[in-house]
Structures are given as C-alpha cells and as structure tokens.
Design a protein around this motif. Structure first.
Motif, PDB file in Angstrom:
ATOM      1  N   PRO A  37       0.624  42.145 -13.107  1.00  0.00           N
ATOM      2  CA  PRO A  37       0.707  43.806 -13.034  1.00  0.00           C
ATOM      3  C   PRO A  37       0.018  44.388 -13.716  1.00  0.00           C
ATOM      4  N   ASN A  38       0.111  44.704 -15.068  1.00  0.00           N
ATOM      5  CA  ASN A  38      -0.833  45.305 -15.942  1.00  0.00           C
ATOM      6  C   ASN A  38      -2.107  45.868 -15.499  1.00  0.00           C
ATOM      7  N   THR A  55      -3.648  46.431 -13.019  1.00  0.00           N
ATOM      8  CA  THR A  55      -3.995  46.732 -11.278  1.00  0.00           C
ATOM      9  C   THR A  55      -4.402  48.008 -12.123  1.00  0.00           C
ATOM     10  N   ARG A  56      -4.199  49.221 -13.189  1.00  0.00           N
ATOM     11  CA  ARG A  56      -4.722  50.130 -13.232  1.00  0.00           C
ATOM     12  C   ARG A  56      -6.211  49.889 -13.770  1.00  0.00           C
ATOM     13  N   ARG A  57      -7.162  48.677 -13.751  1.00  0.00           N
ATOM     14  CA  ARG A  57      -7.822  48.657 -14.560  1.00  0.00           C
ATOM     15  C   ARG A  57      -9.410  48.591 -13.143  1.00  0.00           C
ATOM     16  N   MET A 112     -10.087  53.111 -16.909  1.00  0.00           N
ATOM     17  CA  MET A 112     -10.260  52.951 -16.048  1.00  0.00           C
ATOM     18  C   MET A 112      -8.801  52.659 -15.896  1.00  0.00           C
ATOM     19  N   ASN A 113      -8.029  53.212 -17.668  1.00  0.00           N
ATOM     20  CA  ASN A 113      -6.267  52.301 -17.987  1.00  0.00           C
ATOM     21  C   ASN A 113      -5.700  53.666 -17.359  1.00  0.00           C
ATOM     22  N   GLY A 114      -4.974  52.761 -17.213  1.00  0.00           N
ATOM     23  CA  GLY A 114      -3.989  54.096 -16.877  1.00  0.00           C
ATOM     24  C   GLY A 114      -2.770  54.211 -17.499  1.00  0.00           C
ATOM     25  N   VAL A 126       2.766  48.976 -16.364  1.00  0.00           N
ATOM     26  CA  VAL A 126       3.020  48.384 -14.817  1.00  0.00           C
ATOM     27  C   VAL A 126       3.353  46.769 -15.114  1.00  0.00           C
ATOM     28  N   ASN A 127       4.696  47.140 -14.614  1.00  0.00           N
ATOM     29  CA  ASN A 127       5.278  46.037 -14.430  1.00  0.00           C
ATOM     30  C   ASN A 127       5.579  45.208 -13.397  1.00  0.00           C
ATOM     31  N   GLY A 128       5.900  43.792 -12.937  1.00  0.00           N
ATOM     32  CA  GLY A 128       6.428  43.836 -11.573  1.00  0.00           C
ATOM     33  C   GLY A 128       7.619  44.805 -11.030  1.00  0.00           C
ATOM     34  N   GLN A 137       5.945  47.853 -10.403  1.00  0.00           N
ATOM     35  CA  GLN A 137       5.164  47.227  -8.767  1.00  0.00           C
ATOM     36  C   GLN A 137       5.545  47.553  -7.663  1.00  0.00           C
TER      37      GLN A 137
END
Lengths: 374, 646
Positions: A136-137, A139-141, B1-3, B7-9, B12
């Motif tokens: 999940p972590n 996805t923003r890459r 592009m690193n937000g 982000v985890n499940g 998400q």
C-alpha cells in the motif's frame, strides 16, 4: 457449490444465490435489444434478432457459469491471461503483416478470435493484479506508475496499429480507471489532462500535415464531412430527433427501414430504437444501463480484497465506456469510433466481452455475499 | 513522486471508496449529459428533425411535361409525343460502374457501339446530367431493369413521353429537334426540370424559338424512397400541364410531298399562299431525321451528316444563298416599268450585249423582244439594256420591294439576308466603285446578288398578288400585305410573260400543269457557281459541285394567283430541267393529290424508295465505307478557272 443450504427454501441454493435483480435487468435490456433488431430487419427475426437471441442466451449461460468461479482464480490468471492475449495481439499483427493489410482476427479454424476484445477485460484484471501485489505505501511513488503505463501502453499501441481506435481508447480508459481507483495521486491525472489539453492542439496545428489535420477535425466534428461519417451522424440525429417524446411507434421508423440510417442494427442501434420508442425509450435505456453499472461499482465498493475492488469497479466502468461512447457517438457528442451498444447492437464480440464482465462481477458479488453472510 | 502521508491498507480502502464515489458521480454526470442530449434532440429540435426525416422519406420527382403539339393549318400533327420507356444513368449516383454497366448491357441487350457510346458519354459526364442508356424500350426490358433497381445504383428508368415527328426528315429544318439540356443551361437556370431524365428542350428551329410556349409545366410525384432510391410507394401526384399547341400555316401534306419530291437532290422548296402570306411548305433536303436526332445520335451518324456535300444539316430554305439568275429578271422588269419604260418597246437581241470591249452573252439570238417576250424567252440582252438605262439603284430598290435582301419576322433562328447590291454597298464592302459591268450582271441575277429560297418565294408571292406580303408561319400571326406601288395592269404584264414561260413558247414549257383550267406562271433561272471558262456551261461535263444551280419561281393559277412557289436545286444544272418540274408537282399536289403522288411514286421507284428507306441505305453504305475505307480517289476532272462569281 456451497454445501449448507441457507435457510428453508424451495429454491436450491445455487439458484437462490444468483443476483436476480441484476439478471432481470440484463434480460430486460437484452430482450429490448432483440425487439429493436427485429424492427431493424423490417419486422423479421432474421437476419439479426434470432442469432443475437441465441448468442445472448448462450453467453448469459456462460456468465452464470463464470459467476461460480472463485475470485482467487481470476486473480491467479490475471497476469498470465494478459500475457497470452498480448501475444495473440502480436501474432495477429504479424499475420496481418505477412498477409498484407491489417487484421484483427486470429483464425483458429473452429473459431475466429478477436484478441483485442479480451484485452478490454484483461487490462483491467492485470492492472488490478498489479496494484493488488503492490504494498500500500508504494502507490504514491513513481514505481507504481510506469509498469501500469507499460501494461496499458503495449496493448493499446498494438490495437492502434490494427487500426482500431475505439478499442484502443477503451483499453486505455479501462487501465487508467484502475490506476485512478488504486489511488494514484490525483494531481497526476489533473496534470496529465491539462498536458493533453495543451499538447493536442499544438500537435494538430504544427506537427501534422494538412490532410491529417483535416482528418482530426472531421474526427472531432464529423458534420464537417457530410458524405462520410458526417452522413452517419446527421442521419442518426434525424432518427433520434424525429422520434419525439414517444417515438413513431414500433416498426414505423422510416430512417431505419428506408436505409437512410447506416449501421442501424449495429453501432447506431440506439438511433433505430429511439426513432420508434422516442425519448421515453432512450431515457429508460439510459436508466437501465445506469442501474447495471451502479450495481457493478457497488460490487467493487463492497468487495474485501483490493484485487476484487479494482476489478469490479474497473469492469463496471468498462461497460460504462461502451455505453457512454456509443450513445455519445450516435447523438453527435463523441467521435465515431465504432463501439457498439452492449446487448442492443447486433454483434457477437461485444456481447461476449460485456457478459464476461458481468460474469466476473457476479462472481465477486457472490463472494461478497458469502463473506457477508458469515 | 513521494507523497506526504503514509499509505496503508485501511486508508487505501477509504481512498478507494472515495474514488469509487467520484467515479460514480462522474458516470452519473455523463448519464445525465446523455439524457439531456436525448431530450434536446427529440423535444427541442423535434420539429426540425421531423421535417428532415420526412424530406428523406419523401422524394419529389418531377415528371417532364408533355410538350405542346405543333400542328399544321388543318390540325394535323407535325410534332407530337409518344409514350416512351427509357433508362438513364445519373453519373453522380453511379457508384459501381464496373458492375452496373455490364449488368445493364445484358438486361437491355445493348448493341456494342451503343455500349461504346455510353461509356464515352460517362467519361465526360458531369454529375447532374443524366446520360441516356436506352430509349424506346419495350415493356419487358423496361420491367427487367425496374425490378432489379436496388442493385443498380445510379440507374433511373422512367416512363415518359418522347417527341415524335410523323413526317421525319421532311420537317427537320422546319421544326428542328429537341434534346437534353446541357450542363451550362442547367447552371444558368438551376431549374431542376433540366436534369430530370427524359426532359428535352428545343435545340433548333421552331422547337427552339417557341420553347417557352411548348414546354408546359412539369408534373410532380411524391414518392417514398429508400436511401438507395428504390421506390417504396407513391404518395401523391400532381399532373403535368402540357405545353401549348402551336398551329402553323404549314400544310403538312404539302410539306411532306415537297420534301419527298426533292428526291436525292440538294435543294429547297417554299410555297406561299398569295392571299395572306401563309407559308404552306418550307422544305429543305436532304435533312437529318429529327426523331433520331432528338434521341442523340452516334458519332457515325454525325460524321455522315457533317461530311455530306448535300449539306443535310443546313436549312437551305433560309440559309442557302444563291445568285437568283434569270428568276431575278422580273425585278429588273419592275424597275424598268416603274421608271416609265414602255413595255411594248422592243430591244434587238443579236445574241449578246456589247459593253466597251466586253461582250455579254445572251442565251440565244432573240431578235426584237419586248418585255413580254423577254421574260418568256429569258433574253439577257433586253434586261442588260433596261438595267443600264434605269441604273442599279432603281433595280436594287425594285428587288427590295419584292422582298429580296430582307429578313422576315418568322419564329425561326438564323435566316440570312443575302445581298441586294448597289453602288453604295459595293463602296462599303469592297471600297470599289460600282461599274457598268456590275449593273449588267446584276440585271440578270448574277454577280454580287444573293438570295435565299424563302426570299424568292416571297418575290413570287408579291409578283403574283401585287401586294407586299410578309410571310407568316404561325397561324395567329398578323397578315401584312400593303399594296406595292406598281400599277396592277403592269404587274399583270409581268405575270403574262411568266405565263408564257410555262405555257407558251418559254423556257419551262415541259413543266406546265397537267390540270384542267389551271395554269402556272413562272420564271426559270440558272445560276453560275463559278466563272465559266471557254464558253462551257456548268453542265454534265463538270463535277457536281461546279455545276450551275437550277432555280424556279412560279405562281398558280395565272388569272387569280393563289399559290406562289420557289424551288432551288443546288447544282441542278438548269432551272427548267431541275427546278420547274418540282414546282409543277408541288402545285399539282395542291389541286390533285392523286395525280401528284402518281408521278412521285414513279420517281421514287427510280431513286430507291422513300426518304427513310434511302436514308437508311445511305447510312449502311457509310458505315461499310467507314469500316473498310477505300483508297483515296485521285481527282481526274481537273477544272481550270478562277473563283466562283459571287
């Protein structure tokens, strides 16, 4: 397949578990499609309604069979299936190159396969699988983006070569929908959209030859070409517009029956229908499709796994693209790209694709309900 | 592009449902847009699209109006219409030439050279001009095409009317012919009738000049048609309004007889009613067949007509100009009488007239001649003398009084004035002075003077009636005939001289009428085509094109003239031999048809049948010659001499 029967019922469990509302909706749309084809043939089941009906029943049966397949199986074959279809696409291209001219078919002797049709499904499955496998972590890459772009780009490019712009568009749109649902940052989409909006006019104005620019302009505004696609569009608008509120009545369409409306039984079936059933028929069709697609998206929202969520919403959106592009095209809102209206237009491949989508959606739905009932 | 945020499940899943909602909203919005568009098209623009779908469905086809008939003085049709089944191609709609044409060829059994013509026509065809495939089809073949119409895009079978000329070539130069409108004409008028298959308009003659009256108003048929033009059903029909009937002064029987009587000669006959100037016959032969001309003719036919030295494409009655020869002598006589010369005065004819060192020949040694004898014997010497005495201006004026050198208000295109020369004219045209020799030549109708057969007939009618009759062709044209300023008894003298020409000791005695109590008066003329060398006349010894023209003017009955006639036979060698008999038979026809036809039938046997038979035979010969061309003939009879004395 499930062992315990849930509650006392006259109906065997497998039957009871079928999503009857959805099936009824599909039967309604499909049946109405047969009525339209019956009229398009001038009040005759041949040459279209009969074979379409047979196929419809067969594919619906197939969809119900597919709905018994577990989600894990779909997840497992997503990538291999994608690769197989991609190879088939390349083969088609090669055979076409050898045979001279373009080709869309793979003739296996007993069946003619159009790999690009399957790609509409597998692009969704493969993208969903890709994001399912990704932590999940991530996805923003950037790493979450380029493989998906590659996944979408390769088949889309191959289909463009055929050249089948409509299908290429649908494949791209299906893939991008899954990317969007997977949580790729919104600013990318917005930026991309802006970039396209800026780039396309510049490209059209400065990079293309005159004749190519003309083709683009006609593509964007078909009515500039009154003898080619413009003729299709204006005749189709005449058919729809002259139908009025309640239409001219069943079997009384003049545009379709007197051959003014080209492709009145395939891509422009909506116009054939609305000429006879009017705005009422048109709105009801829109509502029916809207309900069906909403059901598909809901299946995704209710799903537990990431793969199922993305797949369900993606496939529902694939159906949505069929409907939206076709209707827009018939009403002169979208370019003419040759995309049929599911269940209504005559033709086997789109029917098959959409019913496979429905089958997978029903499979996910079934799983959802089984899990919920636990 | 690193937000920014991790982000985890769970987050998400939340983001998914948020985005799924967005997606749903987007889809809903599109759905609403589609529904809105449907509503817009079918409610707001319903009227417009209804109209468009109706105009798709309903096709207004024009039906060419039936052309007005052209009838003769008794109502006998000279031009009428017959039912015609035809098949055309609209080049614009012909999508599949390679398939359609061979199919049509089989269905209609098109002959090879017609098929070639069709292909050639299609090469240069513009979009809207229908190209004729076949006309005058029988019902079976017409039906065969009509049934298979859906697989023949661009093919248009129509049932219409075709122009029909019962007398064929006999009336060609009088009424002209009709044909399809040209692309230019369509662009000019933008009249959809012009591109309606089967519509024809006048191309020449009366058909052309009276077009507005003859055309009528097209009918219209509303039919339901498919996009490919297949007819589903007829909705309503508005009948056409036929064109007006035009009544002529022509006597159709006489017209046909005169044309036939000309036989194989190249010539013209004009007959005028001396009471009111009505033209009873205006024939010019040989001619084309207006029936086949109206259908459009093949290259071969066109070649045959345009190469023919008998000029079948020229209306000789109006456009043929000839030195009138001795037929002009009455005009010189009138000039003399008007100048106060005594008709009984005699002039001695020693066989010619000496002018300076030139001797102008006469046809014989006539001895002493007065006016009467001079006309009867056609004595040049007398008229040389009179012409010189009264002067050319007086002669020209008399000639104009008799209708020479003039155009008449007739509904026919391209009349020619001819020439009545006088000193002023020569000065204008050649910048030369008029000479005495010119006067002598003109006095006997040679030299510069040129007249058309119509003018000669008018001259005859004015001599016969003593009035300045203006020829009429339309039955409702006004009668114009003011008295001429020649005292009637003096005109009578000229007539009695002309009476003697035919019925006394004159030049045309062989042509007197074989009728009880009716005599024809007249005057023969022989016009030189070229200067005669060494005293030889342009007779049998020289090639046809160098032979003299034969002319005749006449009237009958002598006492109370009712009919005036002029006949010109090109290269007929003499007026008495070639022209006068034709005039005699035409006048005979007016009094006794059976007698006239008895002599004509005998003649036609010798010529090889009636006009149509001979034309068909000629065409066959021509085709054969075209297919295997003979080696070019070397001209053996080489003629010395200069230009024609015109």
């Amino acid at each position: 397949m499930s062992s315990g029967s849930t509650g006392p019922g006259f109906v065997p469990a497998p039957l009871a578990q079928l999503p009857w509302k959805t099936l009824l909706l599909i039967l309604l749309i499909g049946g109405f499609g047969l009525v339209v084809l019956y009229s398009a043939a001038g009040g005759n089941v041949r040459p279209w309604a009969f074979s379409q009906g047979i196929r419809f029943v067969a594919f619906l049966g197939m969809a119900i069979v597919l709905s018994r397949i577990r989600e894990e199986f779909w997840s497992m074959i997503a990538l291999p299936g994608y690769v197989a279809v991609l190879v088939a696409l390349i083969l088609v291209e090669l055979i076409g190159a050898v045979g001279g001219g373009s080709q869309r078919w793979l003739d296996l002797g007993f069946i003619r396969l159009q790999p690009s049709e399957f790609m509409k499904i597998f692009i969704v499955l493969a993208c969903a699988k890709f994001y399912d496998m990704m932590p999940p972590n991530e996805t923003r890459r950037f790493g979450a983006i380029w493989p998906a772009v590659l996944l979408i780009g390769m088949p889309a490019a191959l289909v463009m070569l055929q050249p089948d712009l409509g299908t290429a568009l649908m494949i791209t749109a299906g893939g991008i929908t899954v990317m969007f649902l997977a949580g790729i940052p919104l600013r990318l989409f917005i930026g991309g959209a802006l970039g396209l909006a800026l780039f396309v006019p510049i490209a059209v104005n400065y990079l293309l030859h005159d004749y190519q620019r003309n083709r683009v302009l006609i593509f964007l505004n078909p009515e500039n070409d009154p003898l080619g696609t413009g003729y299709h569009i204006s005749q189709s608008k005449i058919a729809i517009g002259s139908g009025g509120l309640f239409g001219k009545g069943f079997l009384n369409g003049t545009q379709s029956h007197l051959d003014y409306l080209p492709e009145g039984h395939t891509d422009f079936a909506l116009a054939t229908m609305m000429e006879e059933w009017g705005l009422v028929g048109g709105i009801l069709t829109v509502i029916a499709f809207f309900l069906l697609i909403r059901w598909g998206v809901q299946v995704g929202v209710r799903a537990q796994s990431k793969f199922a969520r993305l797949t369900a919403a993606g496939l529902a959106t694939t159906i949505f693209f069929y409907v939206a592009i076709n209707m827009g095209m018939v009403m002169g809102l979208a370019p003419v790209v040759g995309i049929p209206l599911p269940f209504i237009s005559f033709g086997g491949s789109a029917q098959m694709t959409v019913l496979i989508c429905i089958g997978i959606l029903m499979a996910i739905d079934r799983q959802n309900r089984i899990k919920e009932s636990w | 592009m690193n937000g920014g945020r991790p982000v985890n499940g769970a987050s998400q899943a939340f983001s998914f449902s948020r985005r799924a909602t967005l997606l749903g909203i987007g889809q809903g919005a599109v759905g609403l847009a589609l529904a809105g568009r449907m509503t817009w098209l079918s409610i707001a623009e319903n009227e417009r699209y209804k109209l468009l779908s109706e105009s798709n469905r309903v096709n207004l086809t024009l039906m060419p109006p039936r052309r007005g008939w052209i009838v003769d003085r008794a109502g006998i049709p000279i031009a009428n219409n017959r039912t015609d089944f035809r098949v055309d191609i609209i080049p614009d709609r012909l999508t599949d030439k390679e398939r359609v044409l061979p199919l049509l060829r089989n269905l209609l059994a098109i002959e090879p050279d017609d098929y070639e013509r069709l292909q050639r026509d299609l090469e240069g065809a513009s979009g809207f001009q229908p190209i004729k495939v076949a006309e005058n089809l029988d019902w079976e073949r017409f039906a065969a095409v009509s049934v298979r119409l859906p697989e023949l895009p661009g093919v248009a079978p129509t049932r219409g009317f075709a122009r029909n000329y019962p007398s064929g070539a006999a009336v060609a130069h009088l009424v002209g012919y009709v044909g399809a409108a040209t692309a230019e004409q369509y662009k000019e008028t933008k009249d959809p009738l012009f591109v309606t298959p089967g519509f024809k308009l006048g191309k020449d003659g009366l058909e052309k000049t009276l077009e507005p009256d003859l055309r009528g108003r097209p009918g219209a048929k509303r039919v339901e048609v498919t996009a490919r033009g297949r007819l589903v059903r007829e909705l309503e029909t508005r009948p056409d309004r036929p064109g007006q009937m035009i009544k002529l002064t022509i006597d159709a029987g006489l017209q046909a007889f005169a044309a036939r009587r000309l036989g194989n000669e190249s010539g013209a006959v004009v007959v005028i009613d001396c009471r009111d100037g009505s033209i009873l016959a205006l024939a010019s032969m040989p001619a084309y067949n207006p029936n086949s001309f109206s259908d459009g003719i093949s290259q071969i036919e066109w070649g045959m007509l345009s190469e023919d030295d008998h000029l079948p494409l020229t209306n000789k009655a109006l456009q043929g100009l000839y030195p009138p020869g001795s037929t002009f002598k009455p005009a010189t006589a009138i000039a003399a009488l008007r100048s106060g010369i005594d008709p009984e005065r005699t002039v001695n004819c020693p066989g010619g007239y000496q002018l300076g060192n030139r001797f102008f020949r006469c046809l014989g040694r006539h001895g002493p001649v007065n006016l009467h004898r001079a006309i009867a014997r056609s004595c040049n010497t007398y008229f040389y003398t009179m012409g010189r005495e009264v002067g050319m201006d007086a002669v020209a004026e008399a000639a104009r009084q008799l209708g020479l050198g003039a155009e008449y208000p007739l509904p026919l295109p391209s009349q020619r004035y001819g020439t009545v020369p006088d000193p002023a004219w020569k000065q204008r045209k050649y910048d030369e002075a008029w000479t005495q020799a010119d006067t002598l030549n003109a006095s006997i109708g040679q030299g510069y003077i040129l007249t058309s057969p119509l003018q000669l007939a008018v001259q005859a009618s004015r001599i016969a009636s003593g009035r300045g009759l203006v020829p009429r062709l339309l039955a409702d044209a006004p009668v114009i005939g003011p008295a001429l300023d020649v005292p009637p008894e003096r005109m009578g003298m000229i007539r009695s001289g002309m009476d003697e020409v035919v019925n006394g000791a004159g030049t045309a005695v062989r042509s007197r009428l074989q009728l009880d109590g009716i005599r024809m008066g007249g005057k023969t003329g022989t016009a030189q085509v070229r200067r005669i060398v060494g005293g030889a006349r342009g007779g049998l010894g020289v090639p046809w094109k160098y032979r003299d023209h034969g002319l005749f003017i006449g009237f009958a009955p002598v006492e109370q003239p009712r009919y005036a006639v002029s006949v010109v036979i090109e290269h007929g060698m003499s007026g008495s031999g070639a022209a006068a008999p034709v005039a005699r038979d035409c006048i005979t026809y007016l009094y006794d048809r059976e007698k006239a036809y008895a002599s004509l039938d005998a003649l036609e046997k010798g010529w090889g049948g009636d006009i149509e038979t001979r034309m068909a035979a000629k065409e066959r010969e021509y085709r054969l010659a075209r297919l295997n061309p003979a080696p070019p003939e070397t001209e053996t009879a080489s003629i010395e001499g200069g230009s024609a004395s015109r």
